[in-house]
Design a protein around this motif. Structure first.
Motif, PDB file in Angstrom:
ATOM      1  N   UNK A 319      13.592 -53.797 -64.670  1.00  0.00           N
ATOM      2  CA  UNK A 319      14.944 -54.576 -64.973  1.00  0.00           C
ATOM      3  C   UNK A 319      15.873 -53.385 -65.401  1.00  0.00           C
ATOM      4  N   UNK A 320      15.478 -52.172 -65.770  1.00  0.00           N
ATOM      5  CA  UNK A 320      16.358 -51.045 -66.079  1.00  0.00           C
ATOM      6  C   UNK A 320      15.842 -49.791 -65.761  1.00  0.00           C
ATOM      7  N   UNK A 321      15.701 -49.828 -64.157  1.00  0.00           N
ATOM      8  CA  UNK A 321      14.837 -48.589 -63.634  1.00  0.00           C
ATOM      9  C   UNK A 321      15.746 -47.384 -63.384  1.00  0.00           C
ATOM     10  N   UNK A 322      16.948 -47.529 -63.553  1.00  0.00           N
ATOM     11  CA  UNK A 322      17.824 -46.250 -62.928  1.00  0.00           C
ATOM     12  C   UNK A 322      18.078 -45.439 -64.070  1.00  0.00           C
ATOM     13  N   UNK A 323      19.146 -44.609 -63.996  1.00  0.00           N
ATOM     14  CA  UNK A 323      19.681 -43.850 -65.239  1.00  0.00           C
ATOM     15  C   UNK A 323      20.496 -44.830 -66.314  1.00  0.00           C
ATOM     16  N   UNK A 324      20.047 -44.757 -67.708  1.00  0.00           N
ATOM     17  CA  UNK A 324      20.579 -45.330 -68.534  1.00  0.00           C
ATOM     18  C   UNK A 324      22.067 -45.152 -68.707  1.00  0.00           C
ATOM     19  N   UNK A 325      23.172 -45.760 -69.249  1.00  0.00           N
ATOM     20  CA  UNK A 325      24.334 -45.401 -69.584  1.00  0.00           C
ATOM     21  C   UNK A 325      24.425 -44.338 -70.644  1.00  0.00           C
ATOM     22  N   UNK A 326      25.082 -43.400 -70.669  1.00  0.00           N
ATOM     23  CA  UNK A 326      25.356 -42.448 -71.762  1.00  0.00           C
ATOM     24  C   UNK A 326      26.253 -43.048 -72.813  1.00  0.00           C
ATOM     25  N   UNK A 327      25.896 -42.652 -73.980  1.00  0.00           N
ATOM     26  CA  UNK A 327      26.711 -43.361 -75.158  1.00  0.00           C
ATOM     27  C   UNK A 327      28.490 -42.753 -75.056  1.00  0.00           C
ATOM     28  N   UNK A 328      29.410 -43.574 -75.201  1.00  0.00           N
ATOM     29  CA  UNK A 328      30.609 -43.394 -75.005  1.00  0.00           C
ATOM     30  C   UNK A 328      31.309 -41.970 -75.533  1.00  0.00           C
ATOM     31  N   UNK A 329      30.545 -41.275 -76.365  1.00  0.00           N
ATOM     32  CA  UNK A 329      31.051 -40.168 -76.845  1.00  0.00           C
ATOM     33  C   UNK A 329      30.515 -39.017 -76.063  1.00  0.00           C
ATOM     34  N   UNK A 330      29.513 -39.161 -75.202  1.00  0.00           N
ATOM     35  CA  UNK A 330      29.016 -38.081 -74.192  1.00  0.00           C
ATOM     36  C   UNK A 330      28.489 -38.527 -72.972  1.00  0.00           C
ATOM     37  N   UNK A 331      29.854 -38.832 -72.215  1.00  0.00           N
ATOM     38  CA  UNK A 331      29.397 -39.280 -70.901  1.00  0.00           C
ATOM     39  C   UNK A 331      29.416 -38.490 -69.684  1.00  0.00           C
ATOM     40  N   UNK A 332      30.063 -37.187 -70.153  1.00  0.00           N
ATOM     41  CA  UNK A 332      30.130 -35.789 -68.982  1.00  0.00           C
ATOM     42  C   UNK A 332      30.180 -34.621 -70.029  1.00  0.00           C
ATOM     43  N   UNK A 333      29.880 -33.811 -69.012  1.00  0.00           N
ATOM     44  CA  UNK A 333      30.020 -32.388 -69.745  1.00  0.00           C
ATOM     45  C   UNK A 333      30.789 -31.714 -70.548  1.00  0.00           C
ATOM     46  N   UNK A 334      32.145 -32.184 -70.167  1.00  0.00           N
ATOM     47  CA  UNK A 334      33.180 -31.650 -70.850  1.00  0.00           C
ATOM     48  C   UNK A 334      33.348 -32.318 -72.400  1.00  0.00           C
ATOM     49  N   UNK A 335      32.539 -33.614 -72.487  1.00  0.00           N
ATOM     50  CA  UNK A 335      32.421 -34.035 -73.914  1.00  0.00           C
ATOM     51  C   UNK A 335      31.727 -33.380 -74.857  1.00  0.00           C
ATOM     52  N   UNK A 336      31.139 -32.147 -74.544  1.00  0.00           N
ATOM     53  CA  UNK A 336      30.290 -31.248 -75.568  1.00  0.00           C
ATOM     54  C   UNK A 336      31.189 -31.159 -76.706  1.00  0.00           C
ATOM     55  N   UNK A 337      32.443 -30.793 -76.781  1.00  0.00           N
ATOM     56  CA  UNK A 337      33.185 -30.670 -78.004  1.00  0.00           C
ATOM     57  C   UNK A 337      33.063 -31.813 -79.307  1.00  0.00           C
ATOM     58  N   UNK A 338      32.831 -33.043 -78.584  1.00  0.00           N
ATOM     59  CA  UNK A 338      32.661 -34.114 -79.623  1.00  0.00           C
ATOM     60  C   UNK A 338      31.481 -33.956 -80.534  1.00  0.00           C
ATOM     61  N   UNK A 339      30.554 -33.260 -80.213  1.00  0.00           N
ATOM     62  CA  UNK A 339      29.406 -32.965 -80.981  1.00  0.00           C
ATOM     63  C   UNK A 339      30.004 -32.046 -82.107  1.00  0.00           C
TER      64      UNK A 339
END
Length: 372
Positions: A319-339
């Motif tokens: 029932x959850x076979x695909x890619x899981x959703x990323x957490x809101x603070x790291x959804x794309x590569x440009x979110x790296x500075x959030x870390x």
């Protein structure tokens, strides 16, 4: 105390503000691992604070390369093989070489720590090739050196299943490193191809550490004391890896996170702080394992390859076979500075943040990408 679990995290700032916070390290911290000049001794530093992102597994095109630049990424370890054989892997390398030629204003091939420095100086991202499996070497140990000559710097001993070299973390029985595996480890040590045990079983991993004359890595996983998972690693294994000079890159793939896609930046950062208390800060990094903009048939290939007629859902489910959703603070590569924001909020100082965000990986590259 290094962290407070109940400490609040500030709302996410604008990208420009977050990048400015990273640039402030040039002024506030003198602990940057970049040579002043080519003739300077290796303990001489100059400003080098751009984060090094490890194992950012994306569907690469110019938009992703732009995001790497926006996220201030100096180097990215990319997967170029899961189950591919040697010939298929060569085709993947050809594709990447075309990317590097076509987008030469944004990316370059990273073969060494010096290439990472060049990428920093020229405002590019160094692309470092890695394998999630040993399938590209087939049954020929000489292909390890050939692939290293083509730019490959990381190879996992197994990918979930039993391989010709070692046992995967999904296997019930764990007989350890094979005869071929012992020879492969010796050859990888000789030429400077890093041994990665991210998907390797516990017993095989401990054997690999014992057999290897050079440090090895867990490029993308988290401690199982934070979140139990077949892919996450035991406290004793992480201690053994880090105490012997190896690295762990903390994963942001939801199946490796406490609370999955709902994992908060505070929880992730607190886990890193607790890890620093247990293992020290000098062998910790980020191994995002992000699979951005990829269709679900990619994760099907990752899990199944050509080895099974039945569908294997890995850490997912029917029932959850695909890619899981990323957490809101790291959804794309440009979110790296959030870390960085998260690390600061749990009490890491400038020097510690700089190390975890990339300088520890850079120092590891310095000592392990060349021949022994």
């Amino acid at each position: 105390l290094r962290l407070s679990i109940n400490q609040s995290i500030k709302p996410f700032d604008s990208l420009s503000h977050r990048l400015e916070k990273i640039r402030e390290y040039n002024l506030r911290s003198g602990n940057h691992f970049q040579y002043c000049n080519p003739d300077a001794p290796k303990d001489t530093y100059r400003d080098f604070n751009s984060p090094v992102c490890v194992d950012s597994v994306c569907a690469y095109h110019h938009k992703i390369f732009d995001e790497m630049k926006e996220g201030n990424l100096t180097a990215v370890h990319v997967t170029i093989s899961y189950h591919e054989n040697f010939r298929q892997t060569i085709e993947n390398i050809i594709t990447w070489n075309k990317f590097i030629e076509l987008y030469s204003d944004r990316i370059m091939l990273g073969r060494s720590a010096e290439d990472v420095r060049i990428a920093y100086d020229t405002n590019k991202t160094a692309i470092i090739f890695g394998f999630q499996n040993c399938s590209p070497i087939e049954e020929n140990i000489a292909l390890i050196e050939v692939l290293h000559q083509l730019g490959v710097r990381f190879m996992q001993l197994s990918y979930n299943n039993q391989s010709l070299l070692a046992t995967g973390c999904y296997e019930i029985n764990d007989p350890g490193i094979t005869r071929f595996g012992k020879q492969a480890i010796k050859e990888m040590n000789r030429i400077g191809m890093v041994i990665d045990i991210s998907h390797t079983s516990e017993n095989s991993s401990f054997e690999a550490i014992k057999l290897s004359k050079r440090p090895i890595v867990i490029s993308h996983a988290n401690p199982d004391w934070w979140h139990p998972s077949k892919r996450n690693k035991s406290d004793s294994l992480i201690k053994e890896v880090t105490s012997s000079g190896g690295m762990i890159g903390f994963s942001i793939y939801p199946h490796h996170l406490k609370d999955g896609s709902n994992c908060t930046l505070e929880s992730f950062s607190a886990m890193i702080a607790k890890s620093a208390d247990r293992y020290g800060v000098d062998n910790l990094g980020i191994g995002s394992d992000i699979c951005q903009n990829q269709p679900d048939n990619v994760v099907e290939w990752m899990r199944n390859g050509t080895w099974s007629k039945e569908i294997d859902y890995g850490e997912g489910s029917k029932n959850n076979s695909g890619f899981p959703n990323q957490p809101e603070w790291y959804r794309k590569t440009s979110d790296f500075p959030n870390i960085l924001e998260g690390l600061e909020n749990v009490g890491f100082n400038n020097e510690e943040c700089s190390k975890i965000m990339g300088l520890n990986w850079l120092k590891f590259y310095e000592g392990n990408f060349g021949g022994s």
